[in-house]
Write a protein that holds these residues in place. Sequence first.
Motif, short mmCIF file in Angstrom:
data_model
loop_
_atom_site.label_atom_id
_atom_site.label_comp_id
_atom_site.label_asym_id
_atom_site.label_seq_id
_atom_site.Cartn_x
_atom_site.Cartn_y
_atom_site.Cartn_z
N ALA A 121 5.72 1.05 11.45
CA ALA A 121 6.41 2.10 10.71
C ALA A 121 5.66 2.48 9.45
O ALA A 121 5.74 3.60 9.00
CB ALA A 121 7.83 1.67 10.37
N VAL A 122 4.93 1.55 8.94
CA VAL A 122 4.17 1.86 7.74
C VAL A 122 2.68 1.96 8.04
O VAL A 122 1.88 2.03 7.13
CB VAL A 122 4.43 0.82 6.63
CG1 VAL A 122 5.82 0.96 6.12
CG2 VAL A 122 4.13 -0.56 7.11
N LEU A 123 2.36 1.99 9.31
CA LEU A 123 0.96 2.11 9.73
C LEU A 123 0.35 3.34 9.10
O LEU A 123 0.80 4.46 9.29
CB LEU A 123 0.89 2.20 11.26
CG LEU A 123 -0.48 2.36 11.87
CD1 LEU A 123 -1.30 1.10 11.66
CD2 LEU A 123 -0.35 2.65 13.34
N LEU A 124 -0.66 3.13 8.34
CA LEU A 124 -1.44 4.21 7.75
C LEU A 124 -0.61 5.16 6.91
O LEU A 124 -0.79 6.37 6.95
CB LEU A 124 -2.17 4.96 8.86
CG LEU A 124 -2.93 4.05 9.78
CD1 LEU A 124 -3.44 4.82 10.98
CD2 LEU A 124 -4.06 3.38 9.07
N THR A 125 0.29 4.64 6.13
CA THR A 125 1.14 5.48 5.30
C THR A 125 0.38 6.00 4.10
O THR A 125 -0.67 5.50 3.73
CB THR A 125 2.37 4.71 4.79
OG1 THR A 125 1.92 3.67 3.93
CG2 THR A 125 3.19 4.16 5.92
N ALA A 126 0.98 6.94 3.49
CA ALA A 126 0.40 7.51 2.28
C ALA A 126 1.04 6.88 1.05
O ALA A 126 1.17 7.49 0.02
CB ALA A 126 0.63 9.02 2.28
N CYS A 127 1.40 5.64 1.14
CA CYS A 127 2.14 4.99 0.07
C CYS A 127 1.25 4.55 -1.08
O CYS A 127 1.55 3.60 -1.77
CB CYS A 127 2.92 3.80 0.63
SG CYS A 127 1.84 2.52 1.30
N GLY A 128 0.20 5.22 -1.30
CA GLY A 128 -0.66 4.86 -2.41
C GLY A 128 -2.08 5.29 -2.14
O GLY A 128 -3.02 4.58 -2.43
N ASN A 129 -2.23 6.46 -1.60
CA ASN A 129 -3.54 6.99 -1.30
C ASN A 129 -4.44 6.85 -2.51
O ASN A 129 -4.13 7.32 -3.57
CB ASN A 129 -3.40 8.46 -0.89
CG ASN A 129 -4.72 9.07 -0.49
OD1 ASN A 129 -5.77 8.47 -0.62
ND2 ASN A 129 -4.64 10.30 -0.01
N ASN A 130 -5.57 6.20 -2.34
CA ASN A 130 -6.49 6.02 -3.45
C ASN A 130 -7.52 7.14 -3.52
O ASN A 130 -8.47 7.03 -4.27
CB ASN A 130 -7.18 4.65 -3.38
CG ASN A 130 -8.15 4.53 -2.22
OD1 ASN A 130 -8.42 5.49 -1.52
ND2 ASN A 130 -8.66 3.34 -2.02
N GLY A 131 -7.33 8.17 -2.72
CA GLY A 131 -8.21 9.32 -2.77
C GLY A 131 -9.63 9.02 -2.32
O GLY A 131 -10.55 9.76 -2.62
N ALA A 190 -9.07 5.36 2.54
CA ALA A 190 -8.52 6.47 1.79
C ALA A 190 -7.01 6.64 1.97
O ALA A 190 -6.34 7.20 1.10
CB ALA A 190 -9.22 7.77 2.18
N ASN A 191 -6.47 6.14 3.09
CA ASN A 191 -5.07 6.43 3.40
C ASN A 191 -4.18 5.23 3.66
O ASN A 191 -2.96 5.38 3.68
CB ASN A 191 -5.02 7.33 4.65
CG ASN A 191 -5.68 8.65 4.41
OD1 ASN A 191 -5.12 9.53 3.80
ND2 ASN A 191 -6.93 8.79 4.85
N CYS A 192 -4.75 4.05 3.88
CA CYS A 192 -3.95 2.95 4.42
C CYS A 192 -4.00 1.66 3.62
O CYS A 192 -3.08 0.85 3.70
CB CYS A 192 -4.43 2.64 5.84
SG CYS A 192 -4.71 4.09 6.86
#
Length: 112
Positions: A13-23, A47-49
Motif C-alpha cells: 500500500a505504501v509501495l513507492l509512495t510520495a511520502c517524502g520525495n527527495n526530488g 527519487a520517489n520511494c
Amino acid sequence: MFSKGILLSTTVAVLLTACGNNGGTGSSAISTSHMDAPEKTGAVYRANCVSCHGSDLQGRMGTQTNLQKVGARMTKPEIVEQIKHGGRSMPPQDRLTDEQIEGLAEWLAGKS
C-alpha cells in the motif's frame, strides 16, 4: 486478524509512495545487496520511494513498507497495479511513467 489479500494490499500500500520525495537529491550510488536495481530504476526509486521504503528496501514506516522480499508476496502485475492505482495508505503514482512503473515492478518482483 488480516486476511492474506488485505495483508498483501497493505504490504504494498505504501509501495513507492510520495511520502517524502527527495526530488532526486539522494545518493547516486546505493551499494547494498537489496539495491541492485538497474541505474534508471534505482534513480526512480531514490527519487520517489526511499523516504518510506528505506535505502535498503527495509521499510521505514513499519513492516508493511519492507520490500526486501516483496516478490515472494506479490507478482509483477500485482506490483504494477499497486503502484498505478495505490490502495489504503498508498496514493496512486500518477506522476511516474508506464516505463518507470514497469522497471520498478520488474525489479521488485525479483525480490523473493
